[in-house]
Design a protein around this motif. Structure first.
Motif, PDB file in Angstrom:
ATOM      1  N   HIS A 456      42.423  31.917 -37.863  1.00 37.73           N
ATOM      2  CA  HIS A 456      43.248  31.820 -36.660  1.00 37.73           C
ATOM      3  C   HIS A 456      42.487  31.159 -35.524  1.00 37.73           C
ATOM      4  O   HIS A 456      43.052  30.355 -34.773  1.00 37.73           O
ATOM      5  CB  HIS A 456      43.719  33.206 -36.242  1.00 37.73           C
ATOM      6  CG  HIS A 456      44.646  33.197 -35.063  1.00 37.73           C
ATOM      7  ND1 HIS A 456      45.749  32.375 -34.990  1.00 37.73           N
ATOM      8  CD2 HIS A 456      44.616  33.889 -33.888  1.00 37.73           C
ATOM      9  CE1 HIS A 456      46.376  32.568 -33.841  1.00 37.73           C
ATOM     10  NE2 HIS A 456      45.695  33.474 -33.150  1.00 37.73           N
ATOM     11  N   ASP A 459      42.651  27.561 -36.036  1.00 41.44           N
ATOM     12  CA  ASP A 459      43.960  27.024 -35.666  1.00 41.44           C
ATOM     13  C   ASP A 459      44.062  26.822 -34.152  1.00 41.44           C
ATOM     14  O   ASP A 459      44.575  25.801 -33.677  1.00 41.44           O
ATOM     15  CB  ASP A 459      45.072  27.957 -36.135  1.00 41.44           C
ATOM     16  CG  ASP A 459      45.223  27.977 -37.649  1.00 41.44           C
ATOM     17  OD1 ASP A 459      44.711  27.048 -38.307  1.00 41.44           O
ATOM     18  OD2 ASP A 459      45.834  28.926 -38.172  1.00 41.44           O
ATOM     19  N   LEU A 460      43.598  27.786 -33.377  1.00 37.20           N
ATOM     20  CA  LEU A 460      43.666  27.678 -31.921  1.00 37.20           C
ATOM     21  C   LEU A 460      42.819  26.508 -31.416  1.00 37.20           C
ATOM     22  O   LEU A 460      43.225  25.765 -30.509  1.00 37.20           O
ATOM     23  CB  LEU A 460      43.196  28.986 -31.273  1.00 37.20           C
ATOM     24  CG  LEU A 460      44.077  30.213 -31.487  1.00 37.20           C
ATOM     25  CD1 LEU A 460      43.446  31.433 -30.831  1.00 37.20           C
ATOM     26  CD2 LEU A 460      45.484  29.982 -30.929  1.00 37.20           C
ATOM     27  N   GLN A 463      44.527  23.369 -31.984  1.00 37.68           N
ATOM     28  CA  GLN A 463      45.662  23.210 -31.073  1.00 37.68           C
ATOM     29  C   GLN A 463      45.231  22.802 -29.671  1.00 37.68           C
ATOM     30  O   GLN A 463      46.083  22.557 -28.806  1.00 37.68           O
ATOM     31  CB  GLN A 463      46.442  24.523 -30.998  1.00 37.68           C
ATOM     32  CG  GLN A 463      47.186  24.885 -32.280  1.00 37.68           C
ATOM     33  CD  GLN A 463      47.675  26.324 -32.279  1.00 37.68           C
ATOM     34  OE1 GLN A 463      47.816  26.950 -31.223  1.00 37.68           O
ATOM     35  NE2 GLN A 463      47.922  26.875 -33.457  1.00 37.68           N
ATOM     36  N   TRP A 465      42.878  24.598 -27.695  1.00 42.41           N
ATOM     37  CA  TRP A 465      42.327  25.671 -26.873  1.00 42.41           C
ATOM     38  C   TRP A 465      40.833  25.442 -26.664  1.00 42.41           C
ATOM     39  O   TRP A 465      40.142  24.892 -27.521  1.00 42.41           O
ATOM     40  CB  TRP A 465      42.532  27.017 -27.562  1.00 42.41           C
ATOM     41  CG  TRP A 465      43.933  27.537 -27.521  1.00 42.41           C
ATOM     42  CD1 TRP A 465      45.059  26.877 -27.916  1.00 42.41           C
ATOM     43  CD2 TRP A 465      44.357  28.824 -27.083  1.00 42.41           C
ATOM     44  NE1 TRP A 465      46.160  27.684 -27.754  1.00 42.41           N
ATOM     45  CE2 TRP A 465      45.755  28.885 -27.243  1.00 42.41           C
ATOM     46  CE3 TRP A 465      43.690  29.938 -26.588  1.00 42.41           C
ATOM     47  CZ2 TRP A 465      46.491  30.014 -26.912  1.00 42.41           C
ATOM     48  CZ3 TRP A 465      44.423  31.069 -26.259  1.00 42.41           C
ATOM     49  CH2 TRP A 465      45.817  31.098 -26.418  1.00 42.41           C
ATOM     50  N   THR A 470      38.568  31.259 -27.400  1.00 38.18           N
ATOM     51  CA  THR A 470      39.544  31.512 -28.464  1.00 38.18           C
ATOM     52  C   THR A 470      39.325  32.854 -29.163  1.00 38.18           C
ATOM     53  O   THR A 470      40.265  33.439 -29.700  1.00 38.18           O
ATOM     54  CB  THR A 470      39.520  30.380 -29.506  1.00 38.18           C
ATOM     55  OG1 THR A 470      38.164  30.017 -29.794  1.00 38.18           O
ATOM     56  CG2 THR A 470      40.249  29.156 -29.001  1.00 38.18           C
ATOM     57  N   TRP A 473      41.332  36.707 -28.749  1.00 41.69           N
ATOM     58  CA  TRP A 473      42.580  37.172 -29.351  1.00 41.69           C
ATOM     59  C   TRP A 473      42.451  37.388 -30.861  1.00 41.69           C
ATOM     60  O   TRP A 473      43.442  37.545 -31.554  1.00 41.69           O
ATOM     61  CB  TRP A 473      43.695  36.162 -29.058  1.00 41.69           C
ATOM     62  CG  TRP A 473      44.026  36.112 -27.605  1.00 41.69           C
ATOM     63  CD1 TRP A 473      44.943  36.891 -26.933  1.00 41.69           C
ATOM     64  CD2 TRP A 473      43.423  35.275 -26.617  1.00 41.69           C
ATOM     65  NE1 TRP A 473      44.940  36.574 -25.598  1.00 41.69           N
ATOM     66  CE2 TRP A 473      44.022  35.592 -25.367  1.00 41.69           C
ATOM     67  CE3 TRP A 473      42.437  34.299 -26.642  1.00 41.69           C
ATOM     68  CZ2 TRP A 473      43.670  34.963 -24.174  1.00 41.69           C
ATOM     69  CZ3 TRP A 473      42.082  33.669 -25.456  1.00 41.69           C
ATOM     70  CH2 TRP A 473      42.696  34.003 -24.242  1.00 41.69           C
TER      71      TRP A 473
END
Length: 691
Positions: A456, A459-460, A463, A465, A470, A473
């Motif tokens: 995850h 992925d952030l 994207q 971030w 990151t 979360w």
């Protein structure tokens, strides 16, 4: 330029910052003074500070931004060393001077409020409007990291992020870097300009292009008269690129300082007039603090280059008394330089050549990485099981690597290699989460890692971030603890910096106790690599780095702090000399909610390292046979033992299990890391000693 005493220069930097704050306030409260009829008139604008300002209650738009300068200094004084975002936030949220009723400071007031409401300090500026105000806190960062602009940039970004989004934090980082570059013994305006542009090019290309064009344009104007230069500046680039309305609190200060620096670095009166005089192309700039940060950083740069003696005596008469409370910063700087001197001594001792053998440095780094990979592979087949379940299938215990293929496939080892490669590519400069994030983006196989954790975070990052946040979360899984040893290697003999850097990097894909455990691990590795390290000194480094603040977790725990938990694990370990015998009491008294709890796996790792007496074989065997997150526990315990003893402490029969190409890659990377410390990091540390 004559070489000045470093103390005179850093104190001159703070004096220059105060001078800039005074004249920035003059510009904000008396804009008509700067509304000249012709550009040439700007060269004669009278500069007299408003030493006793009159304020109308209920309608205060401006104040001197000196409290922001003080904020930076006080943070370092309160810490007594290298400041962290948590330190900066603690000073900022309770700063009564900054909390004053100044309308154009309301963006910072909002940050103070969210911090008081409980916002995590490293997220305080995440959604803020970019503002140059926080740049005024950067002189202290540049002074602390004098002659090391890369580290000043890193910490400038980290501290400013408490109150700024990525753009504003980059402005601040570049300001801190420029000031650190200006404090180098052989600094010149040109070297400062080149350093700031280099860092901008590496970290934010948009800012590089914003600064590079006018700075190079100023080069073309170097032979022009001051009047012609003023016309070029006031009519074009000095006005703010047509966008001051976007950021009322001022935009990137360096964009307005670099074009003036080479020509006016030794003429402070003309510098101050020109940095403050340009009129913004929209009405909003007349009401903003706009140019105060430019004057603060500009004045600090001039003072760093030339000392306070550059400024007119009448300016120093009212500026220097304001800097008197900041003089203790010299003690903090001296303490830091002494620690770096010790790191130099250790590196020199470890790097000494040994005929026919690896240097101790290469051997220790190699042992650290090699033993960690073996322990990781050894514990992997029984990951997730309780020790009594392992005993049922292996009554005599697991004493070797059951599946040699895991020596090259385990995620712990792969992640450590990615971080090692990031350090190697940085070539002796510090690593930010953004650099590690770039490595992930280019090389990480997302499908190989847990989707709710590293997958995850990946992925952030993809994207868009900012990698430095990151991890806030992400599900806590112990994933930073399994790979932070490269940070400890880079900061060999410097546990303080190792823990701070590991914290910042870990927030890329973890949070909470995972970050705390990773910081402890990095500090412990830094201690284990010292030539005179012992099991006791390594464990003490872990305790010194263990947070003593109350735990804040989703569940209730009998341990008040991480320090209390680690102390319990080590207290139990002290009763045993058999790595299998200790397991029952450890699990009875220290088992946490799940095997992935980072505090548990780190506490168990330290316990096994202690019971094993720092022996690589016994550390790996103990970490494997306790079960739980056995791959990481065995890997961490063995890794510490390998750092303590070197590769010669790793059993030869275990080394023979590697494919030759894999073993050679580990050895080669260890050698490259050792060479990096000697040929890149060590010269940087030595250059700081010239201060």
């Amino acid at each position: 330029m004559s070489r000045l005493d470093f103390t005179a220069r850093w104190q001159g930097s703070l004096t220059g910052a105060v001078i800039g704050a005074e004249f920035g306030y003059l510009r904000a409260t008396d804009p008509a003074r700067f509304a000249v009829s012709t550009p040439a008139d700007a060269l004669g604008i009278p500069l007299e500070p408003i030493l006793e300002p009159h304020e109308e209650p209920g309608r205060i738009n401006h104040r001197k931004i000196t409290p922001f300068i003080s904020l930076g200094v006080r943070t370092y004084l309160a810490r007594g060393g290298r400041a962290t975002p948590e330190d900066f936030a603690e000073e900022l949220k309770n700063d009564a001077a900054i909390a004053g009723p100044v309308f154009f400071w309301d963006g910072i007031h909002s940050v103070q409020e969210v911090l008081k409401e409980g916002m995590h300090p490293r997220l305080g500026g995440f959604g803020s409007t970019p503002s140059g105000l926080i740049c005024a806190a950067m002189p202290a960062v540049g002074v602390y990291h004098g002659a090391d602009p890369d580290y000043a940039y890193l910490d400038g970004v980290e501290l400013a992020s408490v109150a700024q989004p990525r753009l504003g934090a980059d402005w601040a980082g570049l300001c801190a870097a420029g000031l650190a570059a200006a404090l180098a013994p052989d600094a010149t305006p040109e070297s400062v300009i080149d350093t700031v542009l280099r860092l901008a090019h590496e970290n934010n290309r948009d800012l590089f292009y914003q600064m590079n064009y006018p700075t190079r344009g100023a080069e073309w104007m170097q032979t022009a008269s001051d009047a012609d230069f003023a016309a070029w500046w006031l009519n074009y680039y000095g006005r703010g690129f047509g966008r001051p309305a976007d950021h009322w609190g001022g935009v990137n200060p360096m964009a307005f300082i670099l074009p003036l620096l080479k020509r006016y670095a030794d003429r402070p009166e003309l510098f101050m007039r020109l940095v403050l005089a340009p009129q913004p192309p929209t009405w909003t700039g007349e009401f903003a603090e706009g140019r105060s940060p430019y004057a603060v950083i500009g004045g600090a740069l001039l003072g760093a280059l030339h000392g306070a003696g550059l400024f007119p005596s009448e300016w120093r008469a009212w500026a220097e008394p304001q800097t008197a409370p900041w003089k203790p910063l010299g003690t903090v700087i001296t303490r830091r330089l002494e620690r770096e001197r010790e790191a130099i001594r250790v590196l020199d001792e470890l790097a000494a050549p040994r005929p026919g053998e690896l240097s101790r440095l290469h051997d220790k780094v190699y042992g650290c990485i090699l033993a960690g990979a073996i322990g990781n592979a050894m514990g992997s087949p029984v990951e997730g099981r309780f020790y009594w379940e392992i005993d049922k299938d292996y009554p005599d215990g697991i004493t070797t690597v059951l599946e040699p293929r895991r020596l090259e496939s385990e995620d712990d080892n792969q992640m450590a290699m990615l971080l090692t490669e990031t350090y190697l590519e940085r070539d002796g400069r510090p690593v930010l989460a953004r650099h590690f994030g770039r490595t992930w983006k280019d090389r990480l196989n997302r499908d190989h890692f847990f989707a709710m954790c590293m997958g995850h975070a990946y992925d952030l990052i993809c994207q868009g971030w900012d990698p430095r946040i990151t991890g806030h979360w992400i599900q806590v899984t112990g994933s930073t603890v399994m790979c932070m040893e490269p940070v400890g290697i880079f900061h060999l003999a410097d546990p303080e910096f190792a823990a701070i850097d590991a914290t910042a990097i870990s927030y890329m894909y973890q949070r909470g106790l995972d970050v705390a455990a990773a910081a402890m691990l990095a500090a412990t590795v830094a201690a284990a690599l010292k030539p005179d390290a012992t099991v006791d000194t390594v464990l003490q480094a872990a305790l010194d780095a263990a947070p003593r603040t109350p735990l804040r977790t989703f569940d209730r725990r009998e341990f008040r702090t991480a320090y209390d938990y680690i102390s319990r694990c080590l207290e139990i370990a002290g009763k045993y000399s058999d790595v299998r015998a200790v397991r029952k009491e450890l699990c009875d008294r220290c088992l946490l909610y799940n095997m992935i709890d980072p505090l548990e796996l780190w506490g168990f790792s330290l316990a096994m390292f202690k019971v094993a007496g720092g022996d690589v074989r016994l550390s790996a065997v103990g970490g494997t046979n306790i079960g739980r997150d056995s791959d990481t526990i065995a890997g961490r315990a063995a890794m510490l033992a390998g750092a303590l003893n070197g590769a010669r402490g790793v059993p030869a029969e275990w080394q023979a299990l590697f494919k030759p190409a894999v073993l050679e890659k580990i050895r080669r990377n260890a050698g490259r890391f050792a060479d990096l410390l000697v040929n890149r990091r060590l010269p940087r540390l030595r250059s700081r000693q010239q201060l």
